[in-house]
Design an enzyme around this catalytic site. Structure first.
Site, PDB file in Angstrom:
ATOM      1  N   SER A 135      -1.719  -2.716   0.442  1.00  0.00           N
ATOM      2  CA  SER A 135      -2.736  -1.872  -0.172  1.00  0.00           C
ATOM      3  C   SER A 135      -2.167  -0.459  -0.210  1.00  0.00           C
ATOM      4  CB  SER A 135      -4.043  -1.960   0.618  1.00  0.00           C
ATOM      5  OG  SER A 135      -5.038  -1.137   0.054  1.00  0.00           O
ATOM      6  N   TYR A 149      -5.545   2.868 -10.457  1.00  0.00           N
ATOM      7  CA  TYR A 149      -4.764   2.374  -9.313  1.00  0.00           C
ATOM      8  C   TYR A 149      -5.673   2.187  -8.097  1.00  0.00           C
ATOM      9  CZ  TYR A 149      -1.460   2.338  -5.412  1.00  0.00           C
ATOM     10  OH  TYR A 149      -0.770   2.006  -4.275  1.00  0.00           O
ATOM     11  N   LYS A 153      -6.578  -1.188  -5.779  1.00  0.00           N
ATOM     12  CA  LYS A 153      -6.377  -1.291  -4.334  1.00  0.00           C
ATOM     13  C   LYS A 153      -7.696  -1.477  -3.580  1.00  0.00           C
ATOM     14  CE  LYS A 153      -1.943  -1.210  -4.312  1.00  0.00           C
ATOM     15  NZ  LYS A 153      -1.208  -2.454  -3.993  1.00  0.00           N
TER      16      LYS A 153
END
Length: 271
Positions: A135, A149, A153
């Site tokens: 992660s 992004y 995650k």
């Protein structure tokens, strides 16, 4: 200690490469996947039969299942899966195109999901295994220009939190690895960028001015931490890498708790 069999995605460079070498150096065996397995020729020359290179595009679900079958046929088992393949996309939320958003989620979320689904039947039958999902500090807090992004995650954070509760009954551990900024090419040659919208130039320039003020970690220093994680009888669900994450996350969570408490009466009245 018994030698372990690792399956690591994205081993051509960066963290994947460092962790593959760390496992190989101590005598473990590694199934190393990459889009271009020629990038692994030097490791094969050094470690021979201890490494099995497999060409893999994690965006192809069937490829993921085939890679696990090849690994099982070659080494007989998989003790550790590290989902490391992925990339960062820079762009303010308004700037992100549909194709860019889909590509980011396709690789970072679905690619991880396909690998987890592929390895789970094998680990269940073994009644053992450890799934390590890469992660980011960006999986527990967020910054401007990385919205899609962060979305990817935060998605794998939730996915793996649920997963850990589902598979502990089978002797399978799950760990989320949350690095700070490291001196890899994640933010440079491997990154992708949206076309800029002029309205965001002010915050863009501010971000550029602040870039470089935070010390970058040395990726080669992370191998020992990953080996210790792999050897733990009771590994954590979440583990930071680097000196910065805890200093950054503590005030972030303090602020969240303070806000929830401030609004608690309003929340309770909505019961």
């Amino acid at each position: 200690m018994d030698k372990k069999i690792w399956l690591i995605t994205g081993t051509s460079k960066g963290f994947g490469r460092v962790w593959a070498e760390a496992a190989l150096k101590r005598g473990d065996k590694v199934v190393a996947t990459a889009r271009n397995i020629n990038s692994l020729n030097d490791l094969v020359a050094i470690y021979g039969n201890a490494i099995l290179p497999i060409e893999l595009d994690v965006n192809n679900r069937q490829n993921c299942f085939d890679a696990v079958e090849k690994a099982k046929a070659h080494f007989g088992k998989i003790d550790i899966l590290i989902n490391n393949a992925g990339f960062g996309h820079f762009g303010y939320v308004e700037e992100i195109s549909e194709s860019e958003a889909r590509e980011q989620i396709e690789t970072n979320v679905f690619g991880s999901l396909w690998m987890i689904q592929a390895v789970l039947p094998l680990m269940r039958n073994q009644n053992s295994g450890h799934i390590m999902q890469v992660s980011s500090i960006g999986g527990v807090m967020a910054f401007p220009s990385l919205g899609i992004y962060h979305a990817s995650k935060w998605a794998v954070e939730g996915l793996c939190d649920s997963l850990s509760q589902e598979v502990s009954q089978f002797g399978i551990h799950v760990s989320l690895i949350e690095p700070t900024g490291y001196a890899t090419d994640w933010g440079t040659s491997s990154a992708k960028h949206s076309n800029p919208i002029e309205a965001y130039n002010g915050i863009r320039e501010m971000m550029k001015a602040n870039a470089g003020k935070t010390p970058m970690g040395n990726p080669n220093a992370t191998g020992e931490a990953i080996l210790k994680l792999s050897d733990s009888a009771n590994p954590p669900l979440r583990m930071f890498l680097g000196t910065m994450p805890f200093m950054m996350i503590e005030p972030t969570y303090d602020k969240r708790l303070a806000t929830w408490k401030e609004w608690q009466a309003v929340s309770e009245n909505a019961q």
